[in-house]
Write a protein that holds these residues in place. Sequence first.
Motif, PDB file in Angstrom:
ATOM      1  N   THR A   1       0.823  -1.219   0.000  1.00 26.75           N
ATOM      2  CA  THR A   1       0.000   0.000   0.000  1.00 26.75           C
ATOM      3  C   THR A   1       0.853   1.263   0.000  1.00 26.75           C
ATOM      4  OG1 THR A   1      -0.049  -0.031   2.398  1.00 26.75           O
ATOM      5  CG2 THR A   1      -1.867  -1.150   1.275  1.00 26.75           C
TER       6      THR A   1
ATOM      7  N   PHE B   1       4.325   3.820  -1.160  1.00 29.19           N
ATOM      8  CA  PHE B   1       4.723   4.602  -2.342  1.00 29.19           C
ATOM      9  C   PHE B   1       5.223   3.678  -3.469  1.00 29.19           C
ATOM     10  CE2 PHE B   1       8.467   7.203  -4.009  1.00 29.19           C
ATOM     11  CZ  PHE B   1       7.705   7.986  -4.862  1.00 29.19           C
ATOM     12  N   ILE B   2       6.146   2.787  -3.131  1.00 29.35           N
ATOM     13  CA  ILE B   2       6.685   1.866  -4.141  1.00 29.35           C
ATOM     14  C   ILE B   2       5.682   0.740  -4.403  1.00 29.35           C
ATOM     15  CG2 ILE B   2       8.556   0.241  -4.678  1.00 29.35           C
ATOM     16  CD1 ILE B   2      10.368   1.909  -2.768  1.00 29.35           C
TER      17      ILE B   2
ATOM     18  N   THR C   1      -1.299  -6.527   4.897  1.00 35.76           N
ATOM     19  CA  THR C   1      -1.395  -5.121   5.284  1.00 35.76           C
ATOM     20  C   THR C   1      -2.063  -5.009   6.642  1.00 35.76           C
ATOM     21  OG1 THR C   1      -2.600  -3.074   4.776  1.00 35.76           O
ATOM     22  CG2 THR C   1      -3.469  -5.069   3.783  1.00 35.76           C
ATOM     23  N   ARG C   2      -1.811  -3.871   7.320  1.00 29.45           N
ATOM     24  CA  ARG C   2      -2.488  -3.646   8.602  1.00 29.45           C
ATOM     25  C   ARG C   2      -3.947  -3.261   8.381  1.00 29.45           C
ATOM     26  NH1 ARG C   2       1.439   0.822  10.574  1.00 29.45           N
ATOM     27  NH2 ARG C   2       1.153   1.258   8.365  1.00 29.45           N
TER      28      ARG C   2
ATOM     29  N   LEU D   1       8.235  -5.238   1.409  1.00 26.66           N
ATOM     30  CA  LEU D   1       8.600  -3.809   1.418  1.00 26.66           C
ATOM     31  C   LEU D   1       8.109  -3.082   2.664  1.00 26.66           C
ATOM     32  CD1 LEU D   1       7.626  -2.980  -2.298  1.00 26.66           C
ATOM     33  CD2 LEU D   1       9.925  -3.411  -1.420  1.00 26.66           C
TER      34      LEU D   1
ATOM     35  N   GLY E   1       7.463  -1.394   6.288  1.00 31.78           N
ATOM     36  CA  GLY E   1       8.296  -0.805   7.330  1.00 31.78           C
ATOM     37  C   GLY E   1       7.833   0.586   7.683  1.00 31.78           C
ATOM     38  N   GLU E   2       7.920   0.900   8.950  1.00 31.04           N
ATOM     39  CA  GLU E   2       7.659   2.255   9.447  1.00 31.04           C
ATOM     40  C   GLU E   2       8.522   3.245   8.646  1.00 31.04           C
ATOM     41  OE1 GLU E   2       5.783   3.321  12.088  1.00 31.04           O
ATOM     42  OE2 GLU E   2       6.693   5.275  12.491  1.00 31.04           O
TER      43      GLU E   2
ATOM     44  N   ARG F   1      10.313  -3.694  10.488  1.00 28.49           N
ATOM     45  CA  ARG F   1      10.930  -4.446   9.391  1.00 28.49           C
ATOM     46  C   ARG F   1      11.287  -5.870   9.805  1.00 28.49           C
ATOM     47  NH1 ARG F   1      11.453   0.676   8.615  1.00 28.49           N
ATOM     48  NH2 ARG F   1      11.278   1.460   6.487  1.00 28.49           N
TER      49      ARG F   1
ATOM     50  N   GLY G   1      17.863   3.366  -3.442  1.00 31.20           N
ATOM     51  CA  GLY G   1      18.259   4.762  -3.271  1.00 31.20           C
ATOM     52  C   GLY G   1      17.033   5.635  -3.052  1.00 31.20           C
TER      53      GLY G   1
ATOM     54  N   VAL H   1      13.906   7.227  -3.962  1.00 34.91           N
ATOM     55  CA  VAL H   1      12.969   6.945  -5.052  1.00 34.91           C
ATOM     56  C   VAL H   1      12.199   8.218  -5.381  1.00 34.91           C
ATOM     57  CG1 VAL H   1      11.090   5.480  -5.852  1.00 34.91           C
ATOM     58  CG2 VAL H   1      12.781   4.561  -4.236  1.00 34.91           C
TER      59      VAL H   1
END
Length: 295
Positions: free
Chosen positions: A9, A11-12, A31-32, A62, A64-65, A84, A161, A163
């Motif tokens: 959910t 950005f990437i 997902t949460r 992917l 992670g806080e 993570r 890197g 993004v």
Amino acid sequence: MNILITGATGFIGTELCGLLSRQNHDLVVKTRHPERIKGAIRGISSLAQLNPAETFDVVINLAGEPIADKRWSIAQQQRITDSRLNTTQEIIDYFATSESKPALFISGSAIGYYGVGSTAESIDEQGTADNSFSSQLCSAWEACALQAEPMGIRTCLLRTGIVLGKNGGALSKMILPFKLGLGGKIGTGTQWMPWIHLHDMVALIAHCIADESLTGPINATAPQPVTNADFTKALGHALHRPTLLTMPAMMIELLMGQMGEELLLSGKRVLPVKIEQAGFQFRYQRLDEALADIL
Ligand SMILES: NC(=O)c1ccc[n+]([C@@H]2O[C@H](COP(=O)([O-])OP(=O)(O)OC[C@H]3O[C@@H](n4cnc5c(N)ncnc54)[C@H](OP(=O)(O)O)[C@@H]3O)[C@@H](O)[C@H]2O)c1
């Protein structure tokens, strides 16, 4: 293929799900907030909810806080780490108990693996870690993910890197001061900012799925990294705004503490050696072209 994704959910992840859906893969998202997942994608809140007969070809991790949203208090560093490591360990435990294991595990990491400093020499995937928080975080995250390898699962670690894309990510935080004419280099401006266009980021992940020879750490950065001073000039140019100001290093240290020192005042010249050797073609090699597309 059947693909399981965490952090889908984000950005990437959102862009990645779009690409993988267009390629007709079947996606399950951990997902949460599974109630927010719509359409053909299935949302789950725990891997325990998976049907034991269900199998995946690929698992992509992917979650992670966010790293740069809050000052790095001890509690926030713990949240960044736990979010993570706990998710990754849950996946590893799931692999250990699954009869049919996926062929491929792609797990997140970052160029933060290479630690602090702003050395001029180029760094490929052989670069080493140091004692900084970012580096220790990435090392622990990678070590956790690598538990998949002895289970016979090809494991790719994305040392990502900065993004750059349209809605979210680092650029959305930078744009306002630049638009107001307050953009400028940070500290000496000599620190490197290895970047990657969001389009290339998700295409690179798809390349990892397709190329069975790829394994281990993979630098997910464009072939032409720039220094902070050059990034500042390019962004100012793209927005038609002046960039005459300089944000002194002392101010960053005062306002952001360790987070500012590691994320804004440091940066190494990381190059995407492994993925280029694997024949991956970046659509956006030059920062000005990437910014022109995005802005
Ligand atoms: N964007 C970059 O420039 C960049 C650079 C280097 C590395 N990375 C790494 O690549 C990964 C994806 O990046 P991104 O920019 O897409 O991240 P993002 O937009 O912040 O999304 C990450 C996802 O992780 C989940 N998440 C957030 N906080 C969490 C928590 N406390 N516990 C468990 N899950 C949590 C969320 O999914 P749900 O809400 O659905 O649970 C969220 O959608 C991240 O791990 C990031 O560190 C990103």
